[in-house]
Motif scaffolding. Structure first.
Motif, mmCIF file in Angstrom:
data_model
loop_
_atom_site.group_PDB
_atom_site.id
_atom_site.type_symbol
_atom_site.label_atom_id
_atom_site.label_comp_id
_atom_site.label_asym_id
_atom_site.label_seq_id
_atom_site.Cartn_x
_atom_site.Cartn_y
_atom_site.Cartn_z
ATOM 1 N N LEU A 92 0.784 -1.215 0.114
ATOM 2 C CA LEU A 92 -0.016 0.005 -0.071
ATOM 3 C C LEU A 92 0.745 1.240 -0.073
ATOM 4 O O LEU A 92 0.683 2.273 -0.608
ATOM 5 C CB LEU A 92 -0.879 -0.020 1.261
ATOM 6 N N PHE A 93 1.880 1.035 0.691
ATOM 7 C CA PHE A 93 2.800 2.434 0.608
ATOM 8 C C PHE A 93 3.505 2.593 -0.493
ATOM 9 O O PHE A 93 3.583 3.892 -1.322
ATOM 10 C CB PHE A 93 3.985 2.192 1.655
ATOM 11 N N LEU A 128 1.914 1.894 -3.580
ATOM 12 C CA LEU A 128 0.759 2.441 -4.427
ATOM 13 C C LEU A 128 0.778 3.840 -3.878
ATOM 14 O O LEU A 128 0.394 4.772 -4.994
ATOM 15 C CB LEU A 128 -0.378 1.398 -4.124
ATOM 16 N N ALA A 129 0.750 4.043 -2.787
ATOM 17 C CA ALA A 129 0.470 5.561 -2.309
ATOM 18 C C ALA A 129 1.713 6.632 -2.885
ATOM 19 O O ALA A 129 1.302 7.689 -3.068
ATOM 20 C CB ALA A 129 0.372 5.526 -0.625
ATOM 21 N N THR A 151 0.780 7.900 -6.016
ATOM 22 C CA THR A 151 -0.178 8.576 -6.394
ATOM 23 C C THR A 151 0.494 10.059 -6.502
ATOM 24 O O THR A 151 -0.219 11.236 -6.627
ATOM 25 C CB THR A 151 -1.379 8.639 -5.280
ATOM 26 N N ASP A 198 -2.640 12.920 -11.546
ATOM 27 C CA ASP A 198 -3.335 11.550 -11.551
ATOM 28 C C ASP A 198 -3.774 10.996 -12.854
ATOM 29 O O ASP A 198 -3.981 11.747 -13.778
ATOM 30 C CB ASP A 198 -4.570 11.633 -10.686
ATOM 31 N N ALA A 225 -7.839 12.129 -14.169
ATOM 32 C CA ALA A 225 -8.335 13.432 -14.305
ATOM 33 C C ALA A 225 -7.148 14.493 -14.754
ATOM 34 O O ALA A 225 -7.771 15.417 -14.972
ATOM 35 C CB ALA A 225 -9.273 13.649 -13.086
ATOM 36 N N PHE A 283 -5.112 15.696 -12.396
ATOM 37 C CA PHE A 283 -5.120 16.618 -11.504
ATOM 38 C C PHE A 283 -3.885 16.288 -10.692
ATOM 39 O O PHE A 283 -3.493 15.128 -10.422
ATOM 40 C CB PHE A 283 -6.411 16.437 -10.277
ATOM 41 N N PRO A 284 -2.919 17.548 -10.539
ATOM 42 C CA PRO A 284 -1.897 17.107 -9.581
ATOM 43 C C PRO A 284 -2.093 16.834 -8.101
ATOM 44 O O PRO A 284 -2.691 17.723 -7.475
ATOM 45 C CB PRO A 284 -0.988 18.675 -10.022
ATOM 46 N N ARG A 285 -1.359 15.446 -7.487
ATOM 47 C CA ARG A 285 -1.898 15.479 -6.222
ATOM 48 C C ARG A 285 -0.461 15.181 -5.316
ATOM 49 O O ARG A 285 0.506 14.881 -5.846
ATOM 50 C CB ARG A 285 -2.347 13.804 -6.417
ATOM 51 N N PHE A 286 -0.761 15.823 -4.263
ATOM 52 C CA PHE A 286 0.458 15.765 -3.260
ATOM 53 C C PHE A 286 1.845 16.291 -3.704
ATOM 54 O O PHE A 286 2.888 15.881 -3.682
ATOM 55 C CB PHE A 286 0.854 14.172 -2.738
ATOM 56 N N GLY A 322 1.307 0.601 -9.755
ATOM 57 C CA GLY A 322 0.377 1.561 -9.289
ATOM 58 C C GLY A 322 -0.372 2.172 -10.331
ATOM 59 O O GLY A 322 -1.869 2.183 -10.073
ATOM 60 N N PHE A 353 -2.842 -0.105 -12.054
ATOM 61 C CA PHE A 353 -3.947 -0.527 -11.225
ATOM 62 C C PHE A 353 -5.035 0.640 -11.166
ATOM 63 O O PHE A 353 -6.121 0.272 -10.875
ATOM 64 C CB PHE A 353 -3.273 -0.901 -9.729
ATOM 65 N N GLU A 354 -4.539 1.832 -10.630
ATOM 66 C CA GLU A 354 -5.185 2.955 -10.633
ATOM 67 C C GLU A 354 -6.136 3.006 -11.578
ATOM 68 O O GLU A 354 -7.407 3.197 -11.575
ATOM 69 C CB GLU A 354 -4.584 4.161 -9.973
ATOM 70 N N MET A 391 -2.262 11.896 4.731
ATOM 71 C CA MET A 391 -2.554 11.731 3.407
ATOM 72 C C MET A 391 -4.190 11.970 3.075
ATOM 73 O O MET A 391 -4.484 12.632 2.229
ATOM 74 C CB MET A 391 -2.198 10.359 2.930
ATOM 75 N N PHE A 434 -8.871 17.804 -2.922
ATOM 76 C CA PHE A 434 -8.763 17.530 -4.403
ATOM 77 C C PHE A 434 -10.275 17.891 -4.999
ATOM 78 O O PHE A 434 -11.250 17.892 -4.401
ATOM 79 C CB PHE A 434 -8.564 16.153 -4.515
ATOM 80 N N PHE A 490 -15.217 16.039 -10.266
ATOM 81 C CA PHE A 490 -15.605 16.315 -11.412
ATOM 82 C C PHE A 490 -17.154 16.565 -11.500
ATOM 83 O O PHE A 490 -17.721 15.130 -11.205
ATOM 84 C CB PHE A 490 -14.791 15.649 -12.220
ATOM 85 N N PRO A 543 -10.065 12.413 -8.128
ATOM 86 C CA PRO A 543 -8.646 11.950 -8.175
ATOM 87 C C PRO A 543 -8.623 11.641 -6.525
ATOM 88 O O PRO A 543 -7.529 11.074 -6.291
ATOM 89 C CB PRO A 543 -7.778 13.141 -8.353
ATOM 90 N N PHE A 556 -8.742 7.041 -5.034
ATOM 91 C CA PHE A 556 -7.630 6.042 -4.835
ATOM 92 C C PHE A 556 -6.899 6.194 -3.594
ATOM 93 O O PHE A 556 -6.718 5.367 -2.753
ATOM 94 C CB PHE A 556 -6.838 5.857 -6.186
ATOM 95 N N LEU A 581 -6.515 3.698 -0.223
ATOM 96 C CA LEU A 581 -5.074 3.334 0.082
ATOM 97 C C LEU A 581 -4.879 3.660 1.600
ATOM 98 O O LEU A 581 -4.306 2.908 2.460
ATOM 99 C CB LEU A 581 -3.877 3.775 -0.871
ATOM 100 N N LEU A 587 -4.032 1.563 4.651
ATOM 101 C CA LEU A 587 -2.846 1.625 5.647
ATOM 102 C C LEU A 587 -3.248 1.722 7.080
ATOM 103 O O LEU A 587 -2.696 1.278 8.031
ATOM 104 C CB LEU A 587 -1.907 2.816 4.867
#
Lengths: 500, 157
Positions: free
Chosen positions: A171-172, A174-175, A178, A182, A185, A187-190, A442, A445-446, B19, B26, B29, B36, B39, B43, B47
């Motif tokens: 999971l780490f 995969l995280a 992210t 993304d 869509a 969209f910029p994440r984190f 990841g 999968f997503e 997280m 976010f 839509f 977004p 997912f 996760l 966790l």
């Protein structure tokens, strides 16, 4: 047939053959040095192969890993330290043989059966992969979702000492994946406003960090501890090998078969294959009491298995884009970066590329005989290379490799942070391989998860409406149920101490 | 350094909660149920579950270690601890200084310092560092055309 000729044309070029020979020598060296693993050989090679065409790049990785897995047997026999984790299963047995004065026979058997086991792995790869690919062409996002889920589940089931930590590690991974834009869509994440984070965590520096830097950090605190090489002259290593083959041909076939199957299961690679086939060999042996006293039987099984596992691991990697072990996880990352997304359509669109991989595999196994023989002859010299010189040089190599992927220090940052995280994870017995699988798989999968969710409009039953998807889904859920049941009962799902 | 599983669990939960909190900003839509944020939230939930189970398993186990954090034996030997810290410090130095100073000088310093710390004889250390630096520079900068920073040596390269 045309594709085969085209593939041969791609492989049999002076430049490609030169790359293969150089990687063979590199693989032998890395494999023979205790503390440097086959996965690390791949991690160090990737920044270099990044600048090559796909065929020499894959040739380099295939050859180096095949050589490294064999070369790991040399220090096992001479120092009682496995060169790579794949030799750990029979290190004590090999060393016991050496002490009895059978070092020659041990190394000869290791070399010949590594070559033969590797060949069996290739044959099964060649037979299975195209047939599976044909079936895989019918798959939709539901099948791919379940396939990825099943692959990731196997990764936990096979490698983790504690499955719970395997899940967390996955999971780490995969995280981490992210981070960045993304896939559904855009969209910029984190990213915290950073432009460089928009591209996400670049896979190669992350992998160099987790597989190489964390290993170097561990090595740094024991840099003065170098084993003493057994003082024994090496004669003709091939004497007596034929006798062993006649006596233990069934062990060889069984070990190779186990190796291919374990290799093909996602997450488990050569090291687990060696442990399991060694255990099987002991269980079904007519003379189990001889195990541990320097008996060749289990070594035949295990040394065949760890090399055949390499070929096996490429089956799911090429057909589904799901890695069979941590080495093919890296390979898939490389293929994605080269724009050759692995999967069944590659078999239709670029069959020459698939055949080229097959040819290189055969070539690498043939080359293993002369290169391995040379390595055995110069084993003592290789093992005398001082670790305190080697370690800093590898470290600076990692730094430059990570830099080369982003052409900025951002790559080195990724390597450093992921390296420290990888080191911490190992210290706390969290397996690293699932995290890397998560990082590689990841995005796919997503994407399949989101596509399936949007298509199904949230109705979970859609995930089971197609027959293959339903089967895969049920199998995955059954494995999850077993794992939870085992977890509740408090029994460990441990098969063997693992270290991919 | 080894913290017990309960601490690992707490760290996992804290990071996942962070997280999930970040996904609150976010956008959704229009016309689509899944954005977004979905997912990462799935996760994060997974966790947190893992973290909780780790804590639970730790306290359910009869043979749990009483110590919160156990230090490995090597951390009590200054030289070994120094090797570990020095490697990380040199990496940070490289990140901070390489663009300005250039690859060749920084790599030389990097290698010589580490060699000497690991007990390589000074002459061997300097010669090996020189050879390794030039070889790596030639390989990456000339052969593979990676733009390694030139820094101080810009006019000579």
């Amino acid at each position: 047939m045309d594709a085969f000729v085209a593939a041969a044309g791609l492989v049999f070029q002076f430049k490609v053959l030169w790359v293969i020979c150089a990687s063979a020598a590199f693989g032998i060296f890395v494999g023979a040095m205790p503390g440097l693993t086959a996965t690390m050989a791949t991690a160090l090679l990737v920044p270099v192969t990044f600048f090559m065409d796909p065929v020499p790049a894959l040739g380099a990785i295939v050859t180096a890993t095949a050589m490294a897995i064999f070369a790991g047997d040399i220090p096992a026999a001479m120092l009682r330290i496995p060169g790579t984790p794949a030799s750990a299963a029979y290190t004590d047995e090999s060393y016991a043989m050496s002490k009895k004065g059978e070092l020659d026979l041990n190394l000869g058997v290791n070399l010949v059966f590594s070559v033969l086991g590797g060949m069996i792995g290739v044959v099964i790869l060649v037979l299975c992969a195209p047939a599976l690919a044909e079936a895989a062409l019918q798959f939709s996002s539901y099948e791919y979702f379940w396939l990825a889920a099943l692959g990731l589940t196997c990764a936990i089931f096979m490698t983790a000492e504690d499955p719970l930590k395997g899940v967390a590690s996955l999971l780490f991974g995969l995280a981490i994946n992210t981070i960045g834009i993304d896939p559904a869509a855009g969209f910029p994440r984190f990213t915290f406003g950073s432009v460089e984070m928009l591209q996400g965590i670049s896979f190669i520096p992350a992998m160099i960090g987790m597989f190489a830097l964390s290993e170097l950090l561990r090595g740094a605190v024991s840099v003065d501890q170098q084993g003493a090489v057994l003082a024994q002259k090496i004669g003709n290593v091939f004497v007596g090998v034929w006798g062993v083959f006649k006596k233990y041909w069934f062990n060889f076939l069984r070990g190779s078969a186990i190796g291919v199957v374990i290799g093909a299961l996602p997450g488990a690679g050569a090291d687990i294959a060696a442990w399991i086939s060694f255990a099987v060999s002991k269980k079904f042996s007519k003379e189990p009491e001889k195990f541990g006293t320097g008996h060749i039987e289990g070594i035949v099984d295990a040394t065949s298995a760890n090399n055949s596992a390499l070929g096996g691991a490429w089956i799911p990697a090429l057909v589904f884009g799901i890695p069979g072990d941590s080495i093919t996880a890296i390979v898939i990352g490389v293929l994605y970066m080269k724009g050759m997304n692995p999967g069944p359509s590659v078999f239709l669109q670029n069959p020459q590329f698939i055949y080229a991989v097959f040819i290189i595999f055969v070539l690498a196994n043939i080359l293993m005989l002369p290169f391995g023989w040379l390595a055995i002859k110069s084993g003592k010299q290789i093992l005398r290379v001082p670790r305190n010189v080697l370690l800093p040089v590898i470290l600076i190599f990692c730094v430059v490799g990570a830099y080369a992927m982003t052409n900025s220090v951002f790559g080195i940052w990724i390597m450093l942070i992921m390296g420290v995280i990888g080191w911490l994870m190992e210290e706390h017995h969290f397996p690293i391989a699932p995290a890397i699988l998560g990082l590689v798989l990841g995005e796919m999968f997503e994407q399949n998860f989101m596509t399936s969710m949007i298509k199904a409009d949230g109705n979970a039953l859609f995930f089971f409406q197609r027959p293959i998807a339903a089967t895969l889904g049920v199998v995955t859920l059954a494995i999850w149920a077993t794992m939870i049941w085992r977890g509740v009962k408090g029994r460990k799902a441990t098969l063997a101490p693992s270290d991919a | 350094m080894r913290a017990n599983d309960a601490i690992c669990g707490i760290v996992l939960i804290a990071l996942s909660a962070l997280m999930i909190a970040l996904t609150a900003s976010f956008p959704d839509f229009p016309g689509q149920k899944y954005g977004p944020a979905l997912f990462p939230r799935v996760l994060g939930a997974g966790l947190i579950l893992c973290g909780g189970l780790l804590i639970w398993k730790h306290y359910a186990s009869t043979q749990r270690s009483a110590r919160w954090v156990a230090l490995a034996p090597w951390t009590r030997e200054p030289w070994r601890l120094g090797s570990f810290v020095l490697m990380l410090a040199l990496l940070l130095l490289y990140i901070g200084a390489s663009e300005k100073v250039g690859f060749i000088p920084i790599a030389l310093v990097f290698l010589v310092v580490l060699f000497l710390w690991f007990g390589v004889r000074p002459l061997v250390a300097i010669i090996t560092a020189l050879i390794a630096t030039i070889a790596i520079h030639e390989f990456f900068a000339t052969l593979l055309r990676v733009p390694l920073p030139r820094g101080w040596l810009d006019q000579f390269l």
